[in-house]
Structure formats: structure tokens, C-alpha cells
Design an enzyme around this catalytic site. Structure first.
Site, short mmCIF file in Angstrom:
data_model
loop_
_atom_site.label_atom_id
_atom_site.label_comp_id
_atom_site.label_asym_id
_atom_site.label_seq_id
_atom_site.Cartn_x
_atom_site.Cartn_y
_atom_site.Cartn_z
N ASP A 152 -3.38 -2.54 -5.11
CA ASP A 152 -2.33 -3.59 -4.74
C ASP A 152 -1.38 -3.73 -6.12
O ASP A 152 -0.09 -3.71 -5.83
CB ASP A 152 -2.97 -5.07 -4.40
CG ASP A 152 -3.48 -5.03 -3.16
OD1 ASP A 152 -3.03 -4.22 -2.07
OD2 ASP A 152 -4.17 -5.85 -2.58
N HIS A 184 -9.42 -1.80 -4.96
CA HIS A 184 -8.37 -2.25 -4.03
C HIS A 184 -7.35 -3.38 -4.73
O HIS A 184 -6.08 -3.01 -4.53
CB HIS A 184 -8.73 -2.79 -2.82
CG HIS A 184 -7.64 -3.16 -1.85
ND1 HIS A 184 -7.21 -1.97 -1.00
CD2 HIS A 184 -6.78 -4.07 -1.66
CE1 HIS A 184 -6.19 -2.37 -0.33
NE2 HIS A 184 -5.72 -3.62 -0.66
N HIS A 213 0.96 -1.29 -0.10
CA HIS A 213 0.03 -0.13 -0.04
C HIS A 213 0.76 1.26 0.16
O HIS A 213 0.55 2.17 -0.87
CB HIS A 213 -1.07 0.08 1.14
CG HIS A 213 -1.68 -1.34 1.19
ND1 HIS A 213 -2.66 -1.49 2.32
CD2 HIS A 213 -2.04 -1.98 0.35
CE1 HIS A 213 -3.25 -2.70 1.94
NE2 HIS A 213 -3.03 -2.94 0.81
N HIS A 272 -0.87 -10.64 -5.17
CA HIS A 272 0.53 -10.48 -4.91
C HIS A 272 1.66 -11.57 -5.65
O HIS A 272 2.52 -11.07 -6.28
CB HIS A 272 0.93 -10.50 -3.49
CG HIS A 272 -0.21 -9.70 -2.88
ND1 HIS A 272 -0.15 -8.08 -3.03
CD2 HIS A 272 -0.91 -9.89 -1.67
CE1 HIS A 272 -1.01 -7.57 -2.31
NE2 HIS A 272 -1.44 -8.57 -1.46
ZN LIG Z 1 -3.97 -4.51 -0.38
#
Ligand SMILES: [Zn+2]
Length: 307
Positions: free
Chosen positions: A245, A241, A78, A268
Site C-alpha cells: 500500500d 500488504h 494496488h 493512506h
Molecule cells: Zn491495500
């Protein structure tokens, strides 16, 4: 010339780590041109610098973790996203524990911190990684398929699609396209919070995760609905979001991208694999600077001032 940027002055924040629940202080400090973004574990007996790079990412379960030797920093995405969104190239992040504070679960507090310190132009050209050929990572099949892709683009554009089969998520927008040239990162993306489901939270806590998480720093849902009293910040906050990310994960490359990123159910892990795939194909990218602002993608020269 399109110039590198750092902060005008230092700035500080205190909070808790989302997963560790530990109190942590971060100090963001200006850095010289070509430093990049460097996390510094100042709580260790000998402070350890952890410069960001795609190859410094050592864990992508739940969050992006970077390491140098035994020293780690968890949940960097973030803060990295805010740096990408505001175009901060060079920065020291002194940190007193192994996880970045979650603050309100979005990048908005980091944007506020960076803006309060002010952005300083530096006398060195900003170096971009320009994607020349598409690269893609794809995993799973059928209903489990997920993928992420980078393609050539004169600018920086991200499109993301999610699929959760949860009533509260599926009733919102599942797809977002954000373009740095025309959109406003701080207004359109930065306020989107991380999210979780109560049933997962119980399991995560049993495994020592999400210890700092709660309604103050995440959208929390039971099997049917959002539990936060204030509801959502954007109609499509979940997928926004995921863009937030992705911007943080991709900025771990160490330089801003000139590319179109598109993804379906990425996270991720896939985002980092995509960067490694790009680096493994030197013919798929080069490094460019812009001596003439007019040749830069629309909106890029104005970036810092516009915010
Ligand atoms: Zn996040």
C-alpha cells in the site's frame, strides 16, 4: 541512460470494486514519455482525465481516492503499487466506474497484467524525486502514536512496522524491510492481500463499504483467527500488504522516489500527508536523472528486464 517506461501494448481486466461492489473494466494503455499515470473515466458523458499527483488525493478513508473536479477514482493504491514495483512511468488507465477492481486483493494480478503487456523502454530520461533532507509526519501520542518518514537514500527502501493487538496478526512478523535494489517486488511484496475483520466488515457494509469484499479478495479474520481456507501467502502477509500500500500511495507523487521510507502504523492518510509535507519543503528534494546507468542505484537499470 536510465529510461522511462511504458507498456508495449494494451491490456484489460474486469472485476468488482472492493467498496462499491460494482462491476468495472480497466484498460491499461501505453502513453508518451512524461505523461505520467493518468486515470480516464470513460463511462462519463465526457471522458475525464485524472492525472495522479499527491495533490489529486481527495479521500484516504479505507483507500486512496484521486479526483479531478467531480470525477473520482477510488482504491488506486494496488495498481499504483504494481506500477511502482515494475517501474512503469507512463500509462493510461481507462476505467468504466469510480473504483479500481480489487481482483485478488493484492497487486499480483496487476503485475501479471503489466508483465503480459510487456514493458517498453522510451527515449527519455527517467526522472526521480531525490530526498535531500528528512521529512516526517507524526500523529497521536503514547499507544496511539503513528508516524511516517522519508530520509535521504541512494535507492528506494521501505520499512514498516504494525501493531494490531489481534492474535492472528500479532503471531506473524510485525516488521518488514524491503529494498528495491536487492528484493523482488513481484515475489516478495506483490502477492500480499488486503485484510479485514468480520466485525468491521459488518459495520462497513451497513455504511455501504466493502460490498465487493470477501474471502476471494481479502484475508478475513474473526476475533481469533484467519478464516481463509488456504491460510496466509507469506508468514508476514499483513505487514507486507502495508508496504505494498505504501508503495502505491507514495507513487501518487508522480515520479519514483530515491529515499528511505520508514513507518509505524501508517496508512493512506499519513502516507499522503507525508508527500504533501515533502512538496511543501522544496529544499528537501530535487529531481535527478541518470545519464550513466552505473551511477544509478544498484539494480535500477536492470529493473524491467529482471522481472
Ligand atoms: Zn491495500
Amino acid at each position: 541512460m536510465l529510461k522511462q517506461r511504458t507498456l508495449k501494448t494494451l491490456t484489460r481486466a474486469v472485476g468488482v470494486g472492493l467498496h462499491s461492489g460494482q462491476r468495472v473494466e480497466i484498460t491499461l494503455r501505453p502513453a508518451q514519455p512524461d505523461t505520467g499515470i493518468v486515470f480516464r473515466r470513460v463511462d462519463l458523458p465526457q471522458p475525464v482525465d485524472i492525472p495522479v499527483s499527491a495533490l489529486a488525493v481527495t479521500d484516504t478513508r479505507m483507500a486512496s481516492t484521486i479526483s479531478h473536479g467531480q470525477a473520482k477514482v477510488h482504491t488506486v493504491e494496488h495498481l499504483m503499487s504494481a506500477c511502482a514495483g515494475l517501474g512503469v512511468d507512463n500509462l493510461y488507465v481507462d476505467i468504466t466506474a469510480e473504483e479500481v477492481p480489487i481482483l485478488d486483493g493484492s497487486a499480483a494480478s496487476f503485475v501479471f497484467l503489466l508483465q503480459s503487456a510487456g514493458i517498453e523502454m522510451q527515449n527519455a530520461p527517467r526522472r526521480f524525486i531525490r530526498v535531500l533532507k528528512p521529512v516526517e509526519i507524526r500523529q497521536g501520542e503514547g499507544t496511539n502514536v503513528k508516524w511516517a518518514r522519508l530520509a535521504p537514500y541512494h535507492g528506494y527502501q521501505l520499512s514498516f512496522e504494525i501493531e494490531f493487538s489481534h492474535p492472528a496478526v500479532d503471531s506473524t512478523g510485525q516488521r518488514v524491510l524491503f529494498d528495491m535494489s536487492t528484493g523482488s517486488y513481484s515475489k516478495d511484496i506483490a502477492r500480499a492481500r488486503t485484510f479485514g475483520f468480520t466485525k468491521d466488515v459488518e459495520m462497513m457494509r451497513a455504511n455501504g463499504l466493502a460490498l465487493g469484499g470477501g474471502l476471494d479478495n481479502a484475508i478475513v479474520m474473526d476475533d481469533y483467527k484467519v478464516l481463509n481456507a488456504g491460510g496466509l501467502r507469506y508468514d508476514d502477509e499483513f505487514v507486507k500488504h502495508k508496504i505494498l500500500d505504501a508503495m502505491g500511495d507514495l507513487y501518487l507523487l508522480g515520479k519514483p522516489l530515491l529515499a528511505a521510507y520508514s513507518a509505524f502504523r501508517s496508512g493512506h492518510a499519513l502516507n499522503n500527508l507525508l508527500l504533501r509535507e515533502l512538496l511543501d519543503h522544496p529544499e528537501a528534494w530535487d529531481v535527478v536523472t541518470f545519464d550513466d546507468d552505473k551511477k544509478a542505484p544498484q539494480g535500477f537499470a536492470q529493473l524491467a528486464r529482471a522481472w
